[in-house]
Design a protein around this motif. Sequence first.
Motif, PDB file in Angstrom:
ATOM      1  N   ILE A 205      11.765   6.722 -31.988  1.00 36.39           N
ATOM      2  CA  ILE A 205      12.122   7.808 -31.071  1.00 36.39           C
ATOM      3  C   ILE A 205      13.155   7.242 -30.107  1.00 36.39           C
ATOM      4  O   ILE A 205      13.003   6.120 -29.622  1.00 36.39           O
ATOM      5  CB  ILE A 205      10.904   8.326 -30.285  1.00 36.39           C
ATOM      6  N   VAL A 206      14.202   8.000 -29.822  1.00 33.77           N
ATOM      7  CA  VAL A 206      15.204   7.596 -28.842  1.00 33.77           C
ATOM      8  C   VAL A 206      15.119   8.541 -27.655  1.00 33.77           C
ATOM      9  O   VAL A 206      15.136   9.769 -27.830  1.00 33.77           O
ATOM     10  CB  VAL A 206      16.625   7.626 -29.438  1.00 33.77           C
ATOM     11  N   GLN A 207      15.006   7.980 -26.445  1.00 33.05           N
ATOM     12  CA  GLN A 207      14.877   8.798 -25.254  1.00 33.05           C
ATOM     13  C   GLN A 207      15.833   8.318 -24.160  1.00 33.05           C
ATOM     14  O   GLN A 207      16.364   7.209 -24.218  1.00 33.05           O
ATOM     15  CB  GLN A 207      13.441   8.764 -24.720  1.00 33.05           C
ATOM     16  N   SER A 208      16.012   9.168 -23.140  1.00 34.11           N
ATOM     17  CA  SER A 208      16.847   8.795 -21.999  1.00 34.11           C
ATOM     18  C   SER A 208      16.623   9.788 -20.871  1.00 34.11           C
ATOM     19  O   SER A 208      16.244  10.949 -21.107  1.00 34.11           O
ATOM     20  CB  SER A 208      18.328   8.780 -22.383  1.00 34.11           C
ATOM     21  N   PHE A 209      16.887   9.331 -19.635  1.00 35.98           N
ATOM     22  CA  PHE A 209      16.961  10.242 -18.504  1.00 35.98           C
ATOM     23  C   PHE A 209      18.255  11.043 -18.533  1.00 35.98           C
ATOM     24  O   PHE A 209      18.376  12.059 -17.836  1.00 35.98           O
ATOM     25  CB  PHE A 209      16.901   9.457 -17.190  1.00 35.98           C
ATOM     26  N   GLY A 210      19.223  10.581 -19.295  1.00 31.94           N
ATOM     27  CA  GLY A 210      20.503  11.269 -19.391  1.00 31.94           C
ATOM     28  C   GLY A 210      20.474  12.331 -20.479  1.00 31.94           C
ATOM     29  O   GLY A 210      20.454  12.010 -21.670  1.00 31.94           O
ATOM     30  N   ALA A 211      20.482  13.599 -20.077  1.00 32.19           N
ATOM     31  CA  ALA A 211      20.449  14.671 -21.073  1.00 32.19           C
ATOM     32  C   ALA A 211      21.655  14.605 -21.998  1.00 32.19           C
ATOM     33  O   ALA A 211      21.541  14.852 -23.211  1.00 32.19           O
ATOM     34  CB  ALA A 211      20.384  16.029 -20.370  1.00 32.19           C
ATOM     35  N   ASP A 212      22.819  14.265 -21.459  1.00 39.81           N
ATOM     36  CA  ASP A 212      24.020  14.170 -22.297  1.00 39.81           C
ATOM     37  C   ASP A 212      23.862  13.081 -23.353  1.00 39.81           C
ATOM     38  O   ASP A 212      24.328  13.231 -24.489  1.00 39.81           O
ATOM     39  CB  ASP A 212      25.245  13.885 -21.442  1.00 39.81           C
ATOM     40  N   ALA A 213      23.200  11.977 -22.984  1.00 41.92           N
ATOM     41  CA  ALA A 213      22.991  10.896 -23.950  1.00 41.92           C
ATOM     42  C   ALA A 213      22.046  11.334 -25.058  1.00 41.92           C
ATOM     43  O   ALA A 213      22.265  11.037 -26.240  1.00 41.92           O
ATOM     44  CB  ALA A 213      22.441   9.660 -23.237  1.00 41.92           C
ATOM     45  N   VAL A 214      20.978  12.039 -24.695  1.00 36.67           N
ATOM     46  CA  VAL A 214      20.043  12.536 -25.709  1.00 36.67           C
ATOM     47  C   VAL A 214      20.755  13.505 -26.639  1.00 36.67           C
ATOM     48  O   VAL A 214      20.594  13.456 -27.867  1.00 36.67           O
ATOM     49  CB  VAL A 214      18.823  13.203 -25.047  1.00 36.67           C
ATOM     50  N   LYS A 215      21.556  14.373 -26.072  1.00 38.18           N
ATOM     51  CA  LYS A 215      22.298  15.331 -26.893  1.00 38.18           C
ATOM     52  C   LYS A 215      23.272  14.614 -27.819  1.00 38.18           C
ATOM     53  O   LYS A 215      23.429  14.999 -28.987  1.00 38.18           O
ATOM     54  CB  LYS A 215      23.054  16.313 -25.994  1.00 38.18           C
ATOM     55  N   GLN A 216      23.926  13.567 -27.310  1.00 37.71           N
ATOM     56  CA  GLN A 216      24.863  12.813 -28.146  1.00 37.71           C
ATOM     57  C   GLN A 216      24.156  12.171 -29.330  1.00 37.71           C
ATOM     58  O   GLN A 216      24.656  12.195 -30.461  1.00 37.71           O
ATOM     59  CB  GLN A 216      25.565  11.749 -27.290  1.00 37.71           C
ATOM     60  N   VAL A 217      22.983  11.584 -29.094  1.00 39.90           N
ATOM     61  CA  VAL A 217      22.216  10.993 -30.192  1.00 39.90           C
ATOM     62  C   VAL A 217      21.864  12.069 -31.217  1.00 39.90           C
ATOM     63  O   VAL A 217      22.010  11.869 -32.430  1.00 39.90           O
ATOM     64  CB  VAL A 217      20.949  10.304 -29.661  1.00 39.90           C
ATOM     65  N   HIS A 218      21.420  13.216 -30.736  1.00 39.87           N
ATOM     66  CA  HIS A 218      21.052  14.299 -31.655  1.00 39.87           C
ATOM     67  C   HIS A 218      22.270  14.788 -32.439  1.00 39.87           C
ATOM     68  O   HIS A 218      22.162  15.057 -33.645  1.00 39.87           O
ATOM     69  CB  HIS A 218      20.432  15.456 -30.888  1.00 39.87           C
ATOM     70  N   ASP A 219      23.409  14.892 -31.784  1.00 40.03           N
ATOM     71  CA  ASP A 219      24.605  15.359 -32.484  1.00 40.03           C
ATOM     72  C   ASP A 219      25.047  14.366 -33.554  1.00 40.03           C
ATOM     73  O   ASP A 219      25.495  14.766 -34.638  1.00 40.03           O
ATOM     74  CB  ASP A 219      25.748  15.572 -31.488  1.00 40.03           C
ATOM     75  N   LEU A 220      24.935  13.069 -33.268  1.00 39.33           N
ATOM     76  CA  LEU A 220      25.354  12.044 -34.218  1.00 39.33           C
ATOM     77  C   LEU A 220      24.369  11.882 -35.366  1.00 39.33           C
ATOM     78  O   LEU A 220      24.763  11.677 -36.518  1.00 39.33           O
ATOM     79  CB  LEU A 220      25.537  10.707 -33.499  1.00 39.33           C
ATOM     80  N   ARG A 221      23.080  11.934 -35.045  1.00 36.17           N
ATOM     81  CA  ARG A 221      22.034  11.785 -36.056  1.00 36.17           C
ATOM     82  C   ARG A 221      20.935  12.810 -35.788  1.00 36.17           C
ATOM     83  O   ARG A 221      19.912  12.520 -35.183  1.00 36.17           O
ATOM     84  CB  ARG A 221      21.447  10.370 -36.006  1.00 36.17           C
ATOM     85  N   PRO A 222      21.137  14.044 -36.237  1.00 34.88           N
ATOM     86  CA  PRO A 222      20.167  15.097 -35.946  1.00 34.88           C
ATOM     87  C   PRO A 222      18.807  14.881 -36.587  1.00 34.88           C
ATOM     88  O   PRO A 222      17.850  15.571 -36.242  1.00 34.88           O
ATOM     89  CB  PRO A 222      20.836  16.363 -36.492  1.00 34.88           C
ATOM     90  N   ASP A 223      18.704  13.914 -37.500  1.00 34.56           N
ATOM     91  CA  ASP A 223      17.400  13.623 -38.094  1.00 34.56           C
ATOM     92  C   ASP A 223      16.545  12.726 -37.209  1.00 34.56           C
ATOM     93  O   ASP A 223      15.335  12.610 -37.422  1.00 34.56           O
ATOM     94  CB  ASP A 223      17.575  12.971 -39.473  1.00 34.56           C
TER      95      ASP A 223
END
Length: 324
Positions: A205-223
């Motif tokens: 699981i990848v997490q962060s306080f930064g919503a933009d960072a979480v969104k970036q991870v999801h956009d790059l690897r949505p799985d």
Amino acid sequence: MRIRPAAALTGALIGMSALFLSPAAARAEQADHVDRVDHLDHANDADQVTDQSRHTVTVAHRGASAYAPENTLAAVDAADDLGITWVENDVQRTKDGELIVMHDTTLNRTTDVEEVFPDRAPWKISDFTLDEIQQLDAGSWFSPKFAGEGVPTLEDYLDRVEHNHQKLLLELKAPELYPDIERQTLRELRRAGWLDRRHVQHKLIVQSFGADAVKQVHDLRPDVKTGFLGTPAVEDLETYAEFADQINPSYKTIDADYVDAVHEVDGAHGRPFEVYAWTVNDAQTAVDVAHMGVNGIITNNPDVVRDALEDAGYEVPGAPAAVS
């Protein structure tokens, strides 16, 4: 451990996107394999989850950080010695572009940097090369028996977690300080074998306080399963559901009604949001927080929390539900 020159790293970052699946490709691969992924793990989960409200994951915060210096390999091993499957860590980047595991954005609280480099205040991680950081003692501050314990690279940390057959809740720490660290971290995870189906489905699981960072991870690897650290307003949860699977708040900021409201919203993979609460370190608080209905508890004392939950009748599994 590989040492990559800064110039080489810059070039690698420019072409890094070629190493990742496109969002469409990631979703397609996931769909192709969903019926064939880790049937044994699914069977074990089915046996354990007779009542989801009494199924709570225990996560070792920065490793078993009550028993060994936080975010070190010793803390990973301490969690393993206690029989704890899930460990949490914090990832940041050095001056020369290497990923290391440390919580604070400065080095002085948990290393002897003030003695080794007395004229380098305020001792920001981003002002030091990996070679300089590897000269530091990250264990003596905690206990003399950990003297000489080093600051691990992400690569070494992943290797140790894998060696111990553990699982990882990885936090991107202060991503606003490290442009494109999301992509670089995913690249390191892929290099280490952590973006294959087995890891993505059950071990990461990848997490962060930064919503933009979480969104970036999801956009790059949505799985990849993702979590947002914080306590967003209930009316804002639908926004987070576009890119996150978990809402992971401080236990002091939530109650049962909030947890129920979070569970009412489906996250990025079409399943109800999970809630992992932090940082709970005593038995009674752990039981009280579990009664709120959280899916996981992040703790410096993972054995204390696990044992308290088991005594209270909770299932304490090694893995949360797989992403699908």
